[in-house]
Design a protein around this motif. Structure first.
Motif, PDB file in Angstrom:
ATOM      1  N   LEU A   1       0.811  -1.220   0.000  1.00 59.04           N
ATOM      2  CA  LEU A   1       0.000   0.000   0.000  1.00 59.04           C
ATOM      3  C   LEU A   1       0.840   1.264   0.000  1.00 59.04           C
ATOM      4  CD1 LEU A   1      -2.781  -0.940   2.599  1.00 59.04           C
ATOM      5  CD2 LEU A   1      -2.948  -0.956   0.097  1.00 59.04           C
TER       6      LEU A   1
ATOM      7  N   PRO B   1       3.088   2.676  -2.070  1.00 59.48           N
ATOM      8  CA  PRO B   1       3.029   3.571  -3.236  1.00 59.48           C
ATOM      9  C   PRO B   1       1.742   4.381  -3.302  1.00 59.48           C
ATOM     10  CG  PRO B   1       3.855   1.412  -3.884  1.00 59.48           C
ATOM     11  CD  PRO B   1       3.368   1.280  -2.480  1.00 59.48           C
ATOM     12  N   TRP B   2       0.625   3.779  -2.858  1.00 56.94           N
ATOM     13  CA  TRP B   2      -0.645   4.496  -2.914  1.00 56.94           C
ATOM     14  C   TRP B   2      -0.725   5.573  -1.839  1.00 56.94           C
ATOM     15  CZ3 TRP B   2      -3.159   4.316  -7.156  1.00 56.94           C
ATOM     16  CH2 TRP B   2      -3.059   3.180  -7.961  1.00 56.94           C
ATOM     17  N   VAL B   3      -0.136   5.315  -0.684  1.00 57.25           N
ATOM     18  CA  VAL B   3      -0.074   6.355   0.351  1.00 57.25           C
ATOM     19  C   VAL B   3       0.743   7.542  -0.157  1.00 57.25           C
ATOM     20  CG1 VAL B   3       0.778   6.910   2.661  1.00 57.25           C
ATOM     21  CG2 VAL B   3      -0.358   4.716   2.243  1.00 57.25           C
TER      22      VAL B   3
ATOM     23  N   PHE C   1       1.233   8.386  -3.279  1.00 56.70           N
ATOM     24  CA  PHE C   1       0.440   9.028  -4.338  1.00 56.70           C
ATOM     25  C   PHE C   1      -0.548  10.027  -3.734  1.00 56.70           C
ATOM     26  CE2 PHE C   1      -3.464   9.287  -6.792  1.00 56.70           C
ATOM     27  CZ  PHE C   1      -3.038   9.513  -8.088  1.00 56.70           C
ATOM     28  N   LEU C   2      -1.285   9.592  -2.719  1.00 60.09           N
ATOM     29  CA  LEU C   2      -2.299  10.452  -2.118  1.00 60.09           C
ATOM     30  C   LEU C   2      -1.682  11.636  -1.381  1.00 60.09           C
ATOM     31  CD1 LEU C   2      -4.776   7.753  -0.754  1.00 60.09           C
ATOM     32  CD2 LEU C   2      -5.123   9.290  -2.702  1.00 60.09           C
TER      33      LEU C   2
ATOM     34  N   MET D   1       4.804   6.818  -9.236  1.00 56.17           N
ATOM     35  CA  MET D   1       3.529   7.094  -8.573  1.00 56.17           C
ATOM     36  C   MET D   1       3.618   8.341  -7.702  1.00 56.17           C
ATOM     37  SD  MET D   1       1.965   3.306  -7.759  1.00 56.17           S
ATOM     38  CE  MET D   1       0.543   3.984  -6.907  1.00 56.17           C
TER      39      MET D   1
ATOM     40  N   GLY E   1       1.123  11.302  -8.507  1.00 54.11           N
ATOM     41  CA  GLY E   1       0.339  11.879  -7.418  1.00 54.11           C
ATOM     42  C   GLY E   1       0.489  13.391  -7.359  1.00 54.11           C
TER      43      GLY E   1
ATOM     44  N   LEU F   1      -4.527   9.261 -12.036  1.00 56.96           N
ATOM     45  CA  LEU F   1      -4.922   8.089 -11.265  1.00 56.96           C
ATOM     46  C   LEU F   1      -4.940   6.846 -12.155  1.00 56.96           C
ATOM     47  CD1 LEU F   1      -5.991   6.775  -8.684  1.00 56.96           C
ATOM     48  CD2 LEU F   1      -8.300   7.482  -9.359  1.00 56.96           C
TER      49      LEU F   1
ATOM     50  N   SER G   1      -1.411   5.719 -12.772  1.00 57.30           N
ATOM     51  CA  SER G   1      -0.845   5.025 -11.614  1.00 57.30           C
ATOM     52  C   SER G   1      -1.399   3.609 -11.483  1.00 57.30           C
ATOM     53  CB  SER G   1      -1.125   5.815 -10.328  1.00 57.30           C
ATOM     54  OG  SER G   1      -0.379   7.004 -10.314  1.00 57.30           O
ATOM     55  N   LEU G   2      -2.700   3.443 -11.747  1.00 60.15           N
ATOM     56  CA  LEU G   2      -3.292   2.105 -11.707  1.00 60.15           C
ATOM     57  C   LEU G   2      -2.614   1.180 -12.721  1.00 60.15           C
ATOM     58  CD1 LEU G   2      -7.064   3.073 -11.382  1.00 60.15           C
ATOM     59  CD2 LEU G   2      -5.737   1.759  -9.697  1.00 60.15           C
TER      60      LEU G   2
ATOM     61  N   TYR H   1       1.037   0.439 -11.608  1.00 59.05           N
ATOM     62  CA  TYR H   1       1.086  -0.535 -10.513  1.00 59.05           C
ATOM     63  C   TYR H   1       0.747  -1.935 -11.007  1.00 59.05           C
ATOM     64  CZ  TYR H   1       0.568  -2.392  -5.813  1.00 59.05           C
ATOM     65  OH  TYR H   1       0.737  -3.132  -4.670  1.00 59.05           O
TER      66      TYR H   1
END
Length: 417
Positions: free
Chosen positions: A93, A95-97, A99-100, A140, A144, A185, A188-189, A192
């Motif tokens: 998780l 990379p997504w943190v 990104f946000l 990412m 982001g 977004l 990034s999807l 990933y």
């Protein structure tokens, strides 16, 4: 042969030689800058040196030096461990943190390179520690940053909306922000999904020569680590709250931390990514020379004068993507929107759609190692074969340059025209 053809031809030759042979592309770029600038474009040496990216040079030196110091005293390990606890051990998780967090920072006014300069070193250390793909993590972070970069409060968003307000056109701030966020977004999807499990180009490491960067995290932080955390907080506040130059702040913080821990920090300067600095400085000096000579503007104007409006819109998206991968996206945006206005006023093209498509096409290619954001990712990568990782970043950016403008045009221009 025209100066325009010579300049672009020299650029292509540099890329071929720098890719095939083990020679730093920045060296070739400096040589070509002097040769083309003086012999073909008629520029003086002083005019050529004006294009040297001093601000970017200081930023990369300062950021990579500070985080080299922070690695050597164990502070980065503390931050990484805290991040893992935050996601309850689910490192996938991370990379997504990032990104946000990058999107939130830029959406509320942080200049994208400043957000990337803060998050890229931490993200690259996460990737190194937990064997994540550094290409995915770095890209990412950049995506982001650009996902939030066109909010009305953001630097890029305010720039574009301000340029449009000076014309007879109208672009909805919500539409501009939504277009950028959704496309980044989606990027990034895809990144990933396609690359997260790909092998990492690891560097050969000799355990007998390993330095003391990788300190174990145990117990509470010592006073040096608390001081480092305080310096990192001051860096964030100074850069984001008071808009101070992040490179100089990082150098001040790094020097202070080195002075209180001189034995351990004796080799911290080796953590500065000198090869990346040479690469980026050389290429950006060459591109700045082309901008000064009007070559970039001529290419944009040629693209704007070809064919039907809908085809010209696609050409403009490709033009800004290619040039922005090699030059400042902010400068390209400032130049291209006035060129697009007459096209919009004399055609049936949707203003919000084309402006958003140009904004997205200009910024999503900032993954290039010749842009500030891509250079920061390249400079802070750890434990990878630098040449192979550079090729991965170039290949990734090449894919975005080839497909990004088509996606932006197809999603934002074509349906509303």
């Amino acid at each position: 042969m025209s100066p325009e053809v010579i300049s672009i031809g020299a650029l292509l030759v540099m890329f071929v030689i720098g890719t095939v042979l083990p020679i730093n592309l920045g060296v070739l770029a400096f040589v070509a800058t002097f040769a083309v600038g003086t012999a073909s474009l008629g520029l003086t040496e002083d005019e050529i040196f004006e294009g040297f990216p001093v601000k970017l040079f200081v930023t990369i030196v300062g950021v990579t030096y500070l985080f080299s110091v922070a690695r050597r005293n164990g502070t980065i390990d503390l931050l990484v461990a805290a991040g893992v606890r935050l996601v309850r051990g689910k490192v996938a998780l991370i990379p997504w943190v990032l990104f946000l967090v990058a999107a939130l920072l830029t959406a509320f006014g942080t200049f994208t390179p400043a957000a990337v300069a803060i998050l890229a070193p931490i993200g690259m250390n996460f990737a190194y520690r937990y064997k994540l793909n550094p290409l995915v993590v770095g890209m990412m972070v950049i995506s982001g940053g650009h996902a939030g970069a066109f909010s009305p409060l953001a630097v890029s968003g305010a720039l574009v909306l301000g340029l449009v307000d000076k014309t007879e056109l109208h672009v909805s701030p919500v539409a501009l922000f939504t277009a950028s966020f959704v496309i980044n977004l989606m990027l990034s999807l895809l990144t990933y999904a396609l690359l997260a499990k790909r092998p990492v180009p690891l560097a050969e490491r000799d355990d007998t020569t390993a330095d003391d960067e990788d300190l174990a995290v145990s117990g509470r932080p010592d006073w040096r680590q608390w001081l480092t955390l305080g310096c990192l907080l001051a860096l964030v506040v100074g850069a984001l709250g008071f808009h101070l130059e992040i490179g100089f702040l990082a150098l001040v913080a790094g020097a202070l931390l080195a002075l209180v821990d001189m034995k351990r920090q004796e080799k911290a300067v080796e953590g500065i990514s000198w090869s990346t600095l040479l690469l980026v400085a050389g290429m950006m000096t060459y591109i700045a020379m082309l901008e000064k000579a009007g070559i970039i503007e001529e290419i944009s104007e040629h693209a704007a004068g070809l064919g039907a409006p809908i085809a010209v819109a696609l050409l403009l998206c490709f033009t800004v993507a290619i040039t922005s991968a090699l030059a400042s996206s902010t400068a390209i945006l400032t130049a291209i929107i006035p060129i697009a206005v007459p096209l919009l006023l004399s055609s049936h093209l949707n203003a919000a759609g084309l402006i958003a498509a140009l904004a997205v096409s200009t910024t999503i290619v900032d993954t290039s190692p010749f842009s500030t954001n891509g250079a920061l990712v390249l400079a802070n990568a750890r434990g990878v074969d630098a040449r192979r990782f550079y090729r991965q970043v170039i290949s990734y950016t090449g894919g975005i340059v080839a497909l990004g403008p088509v996606v932006a045009w197809g999603a934002l221009v074509l349906p509303w025209s």
